[in-house]
Scaffold this motif. Sequence first.
Motif, PDB file in Angstrom:
ATOM      1  N   VAL A  74       0.740  -1.238  -0.035  1.00 54.54           N
ATOM      2  CA  VAL A  74       0.138   0.151  -0.102  1.00 54.54           C
ATOM      3  C   VAL A  74       0.928   1.369   0.094  1.00 54.54           C
ATOM      4  CG1 VAL A  74      -1.674   1.261   1.509  1.00 54.54           C
ATOM      5  CG2 VAL A  74      -2.016  -1.091   1.054  1.00 54.54           C
ATOM      6  N   LEU A  75       2.145   1.234   0.918  1.00 55.77           N
ATOM      7  CA  LEU A  75       2.889   2.570   0.952  1.00 55.77           C
ATOM      8  C   LEU A  75       3.481   2.565  -0.287  1.00 55.77           C
ATOM      9  CD1 LEU A  75       4.220   2.083   4.515  1.00 55.77           C
ATOM     10  CD2 LEU A  75       2.373   3.808   3.739  1.00 55.77           C
ATOM     11  N   ASN A  76       3.912   1.646  -1.016  1.00 53.68           N
ATOM     12  CA  ASN A  76       4.682   1.729  -2.415  1.00 53.68           C
ATOM     13  C   ASN A  76       3.632   2.243  -3.243  1.00 53.68           C
ATOM     14  OD1 ASN A  76       6.727   1.146  -4.045  1.00 53.68           O
ATOM     15  ND2 ASN A  76       6.046  -0.957  -4.747  1.00 53.68           N
ATOM     16  N   ALA A  81       2.263   7.166  -6.798  1.00 52.75           N
ATOM     17  CA  ALA A  81       0.956   7.763  -7.221  1.00 52.75           C
ATOM     18  C   ALA A  81       1.202   9.183  -7.436  1.00 52.75           C
ATOM     19  CB  ALA A  81      -0.259   7.697  -6.456  1.00 52.75           C
ATOM     20  N   LYS A  82       0.870   9.872  -8.559  1.00 51.42           N
ATOM     21  CA  LYS A  82       1.081  11.195  -8.696  1.00 51.42           C
ATOM     22  C   LYS A  82      -0.031  12.029  -8.220  1.00 51.42           C
ATOM     23  CE  LYS A  82       3.267  10.255 -13.349  1.00 51.42           C
ATOM     24  NZ  LYS A  82       4.320   9.495 -12.580  1.00 51.42           N
ATOM     25  N   GLU A  83      -1.134  11.301  -7.831  1.00 50.61           N
ATOM     26  CA  GLU A  83      -2.097  12.221  -6.981  1.00 50.61           C
ATOM     27  C   GLU A  83      -2.719  11.312  -5.975  1.00 50.61           C
ATOM     28  OE1 GLU A  83      -5.519  10.941 -10.218  1.00 50.61           O
ATOM     29  OE2 GLU A  83      -4.896  12.939 -10.518  1.00 50.61           O
ATOM     30  N   PRO A  84      -3.593  11.956  -4.995  1.00 45.20           N
ATOM     31  CA  PRO A  84      -4.055  11.179  -3.881  1.00 45.20           C
ATOM     32  C   PRO A  84      -5.125  10.052  -4.485  1.00 45.20           C
ATOM     33  CG  PRO A  84      -4.339  13.571  -3.378  1.00 45.20           C
ATOM     34  CD  PRO A  84      -3.867  13.430  -4.733  1.00 45.20           C
ATOM     35  N   LEU A  85      -5.022   8.898  -3.763  1.00 43.08           N
ATOM     36  CA  LEU A  85      -5.703   7.989  -4.362  1.00 43.08           C
ATOM     37  C   LEU A  85      -6.865   7.207  -3.339  1.00 43.08           C
ATOM     38  CD1 LEU A  85      -2.862   5.492  -5.693  1.00 43.08           C
ATOM     39  CD2 LEU A  85      -4.509   7.039  -6.973  1.00 43.08           C
ATOM     40  N   THR A  86      -7.944   6.882  -3.609  1.00 42.71           N
ATOM     41  CA  THR A  86      -9.096   6.039  -2.665  1.00 42.71           C
ATOM     42  C   THR A  86      -8.348   4.760  -2.062  1.00 42.71           C
ATOM     43  OG1 THR A  86     -10.185   5.305  -4.441  1.00 42.71           O
ATOM     44  CG2 THR A  86     -10.988   7.421  -3.748  1.00 42.71           C
ATOM     45  N   SER A  87      -8.934   4.305  -1.281  1.00 42.16           N
ATOM     46  CA  SER A  87      -8.831   2.740  -0.644  1.00 42.16           C
ATOM     47  C   SER A  87      -8.960   1.818  -1.805  1.00 42.16           C
ATOM     48  CB  SER A  87      -9.008   2.355   0.549  1.00 42.16           C
ATOM     49  OG  SER A  87     -10.459   2.809   0.626  1.00 42.16           O
ATOM     50  N   ARG A  88     -10.080   2.073  -2.564  1.00 46.50           N
ATOM     51  CA  ARG A  88     -10.574   1.186  -3.653  1.00 46.50           C
ATOM     52  C   ARG A  88      -9.576   1.273  -4.767  1.00 46.50           C
ATOM     53  NH1 ARG A  88     -15.455  -1.072  -4.918  1.00 46.50           N
ATOM     54  NH2 ARG A  88     -15.689  -1.492  -7.228  1.00 46.50           N
ATOM     55  N   ILE A  90      -6.424   1.958  -4.688  1.00 46.37           N
ATOM     56  CA  ILE A  90      -5.186   1.257  -4.152  1.00 46.37           C
ATOM     57  C   ILE A  90      -5.418  -0.244  -4.163  1.00 46.37           C
ATOM     58  CG2 ILE A  90      -3.700   0.980  -2.139  1.00 46.37           C
ATOM     59  CD1 ILE A  90      -4.301   3.805  -1.526  1.00 46.37           C
ATOM     60  N   ALA A  91      -6.548  -0.656  -3.692  1.00 45.53           N
ATOM     61  CA  ALA A  91      -6.821  -1.988  -3.842  1.00 45.53           C
ATOM     62  C   ALA A  91      -6.879  -2.582  -4.942  1.00 45.53           C
ATOM     63  CB  ALA A  91      -8.234  -2.409  -3.116  1.00 45.53           C
ATOM     64  N   ALA A  92      -7.472  -2.040  -5.911  1.00 50.76           N
ATOM     65  CA  ALA A  92      -7.593  -2.325  -7.535  1.00 50.76           C
ATOM     66  C   ALA A  92      -5.784  -2.634  -8.015  1.00 50.76           C
ATOM     67  CB  ALA A  92      -8.059  -1.457  -8.323  1.00 50.76           C
ATOM     68  N   GLN A  93      -4.955  -1.559  -7.546  1.00 48.52           N
ATOM     69  CA  GLN A  93      -3.794  -1.481  -8.007  1.00 48.52           C
ATOM     70  C   GLN A  93      -2.917  -2.543  -7.342  1.00 48.52           C
ATOM     71  OE1 GLN A  93      -2.325   0.392 -10.486  1.00 48.52           O
ATOM     72  NE2 GLN A  93      -0.312  -0.719  -9.979  1.00 48.52           N
ATOM     73  N   MET A 102      -9.443 -10.372 -10.899  1.00 49.35           N
ATOM     74  CA  MET A 102      -9.997  -9.424 -10.404  1.00 49.35           C
ATOM     75  C   MET A 102     -11.519  -9.894 -10.447  1.00 49.35           C
ATOM     76  SD  MET A 102     -10.091  -5.924  -9.507  1.00 49.35           S
ATOM     77  CE  MET A 102      -8.709  -5.157  -9.888  1.00 49.35           C
ATOM     78  N   ASP A 103     -12.350  -9.813  -9.327  1.00 50.46           N
ATOM     79  CA  ASP A 103     -13.649  -9.613  -9.175  1.00 50.46           C
ATOM     80  C   ASP A 103     -14.101  -8.745  -8.094  1.00 50.46           C
ATOM     81  OD1 ASP A 103     -12.924 -11.139  -6.801  1.00 50.46           O
ATOM     82  OD2 ASP A 103     -14.399 -12.863  -7.527  1.00 50.46           O
ATOM     83  N   ASP A 104     -15.360  -8.401  -8.113  1.00 48.62           N
ATOM     84  CA  ASP A 104     -15.987  -7.703  -7.122  1.00 48.62           C
ATOM     85  C   ASP A 104     -15.854  -8.081  -5.806  1.00 48.62           C
ATOM     86  OD1 ASP A 104     -17.008  -5.661  -9.167  1.00 48.62           O
ATOM     87  OD2 ASP A 104     -19.076  -6.628  -9.237  1.00 48.62           O
ATOM     88  N   LYS A 105     -16.214  -9.352  -5.367  1.00 46.47           N
ATOM     89  CA  LYS A 105     -15.844  -9.707  -4.044  1.00 46.47           C
ATOM     90  C   LYS A 105     -14.426  -9.653  -3.447  1.00 46.47           C
ATOM     91  CE  LYS A 105     -16.378 -13.909  -1.331  1.00 46.47           C
ATOM     92  NZ  LYS A 105     -16.840 -15.247  -1.124  1.00 46.47           N
ATOM     93  N   LEU A 106     -13.316  -9.862  -4.405  1.00 50.55           N
ATOM     94  CA  LEU A 106     -12.139  -9.866  -4.065  1.00 50.55           C
ATOM     95  C   LEU A 106     -11.730  -8.107  -4.090  1.00 50.55           C
ATOM     96  CD1 LEU A 106      -9.219 -11.162  -3.518  1.00 50.55           C
ATOM     97  CD2 LEU A 106      -8.904 -10.869  -5.905  1.00 50.55           C
ATOM     98  N   LEU A 107     -12.208  -7.389  -4.793  1.00 49.14           N
ATOM     99  CA  LEU A 107     -11.972  -5.894  -4.691  1.00 49.14           C
ATOM    100  C   LEU A 107     -12.616  -5.532  -3.491  1.00 49.14           C
ATOM    101  CD1 LEU A 107     -10.745  -3.411  -5.863  1.00 49.14           C
ATOM    102  CD2 LEU A 107     -12.940  -3.165  -7.261  1.00 49.14           C
ATOM    103  N   ARG A 108     -13.982  -5.943  -2.825  1.00 44.04           N
ATOM    104  CA  ARG A 108     -14.520  -5.367  -1.750  1.00 44.04           C
ATOM    105  C   ARG A 108     -13.480  -5.943  -0.663  1.00 44.04           C
ATOM    106  NH1 ARG A 108     -19.265  -6.841  -3.988  1.00 44.04           N
ATOM    107  NH2 ARG A 108     -19.247  -8.625  -2.984  1.00 44.04           N
ATOM    108  N   LEU A 109     -13.147  -6.933  -0.534  1.00 48.39           N
ATOM    109  CA  LEU A 109     -12.303  -7.422   0.610  1.00 48.39           C
ATOM    110  C   LEU A 109     -10.716  -6.736   0.576  1.00 48.39           C
ATOM    111  CD1 LEU A 109     -11.542  -9.753   2.636  1.00 48.39           C
ATOM    112  CD2 LEU A 109     -10.648 -11.120   0.843  1.00 48.39           C
ATOM    113  N   MET A 110     -10.300  -6.507  -0.436  1.00 44.62           N
ATOM    114  CA  MET A 110      -9.002  -5.858  -0.441  1.00 44.62           C
ATOM    115  C   MET A 110      -9.085  -4.373  -0.176  1.00 44.62           C
ATOM    116  SD  MET A 110      -6.453  -7.796  -0.809  1.00 44.62           S
ATOM    117  CE  MET A 110      -5.974  -9.437  -1.063  1.00 44.62           C
TER     118      MET A 110
END
Length: 143
Positions: A74-76, A81-88, A90-93, A102-110
Amino acid sequence: MTDYMVTGLVKKRGEVAGEIASLHDRINQLVKDLDHIDGTLRIVAPDMPVESIRPKMFRPPSDWSKRGQMSRIVLNILRQAKEPLTSREIAAQLILERGMAMDDKLLRLMTKRCGVALRIQRDKGLAVSTEGNGFHLLWVIVR
């Protein structure tokens, strides 16, 4: 044989024997706990066949992280990042970097796990959150 080899083997044998003794103690305690649970079940549900209850095996999920790995990733991501990011975001990255499907369930969990990691880092003074649009927080790393 040389003395240092014998000394090392004696030390290692002592460590292994100690670990075995510790595990025996833990097994004995677990057996006692199980007996108490079985006795209580026989009192509150006398018709239930206690022996038919199958043991549950602990299996860590495939998306489990090793200790500290989530925070490092997460810190990496925030560092790059060139701009502030949401946790979502960050999770997608994070999912992409780890090569997971990638699926919705895993994205929500991450997203939840990233949020926890980010709050911990904010408490340590390594990350800062600001209000974004709606209820989303935007995260940046402290530089």
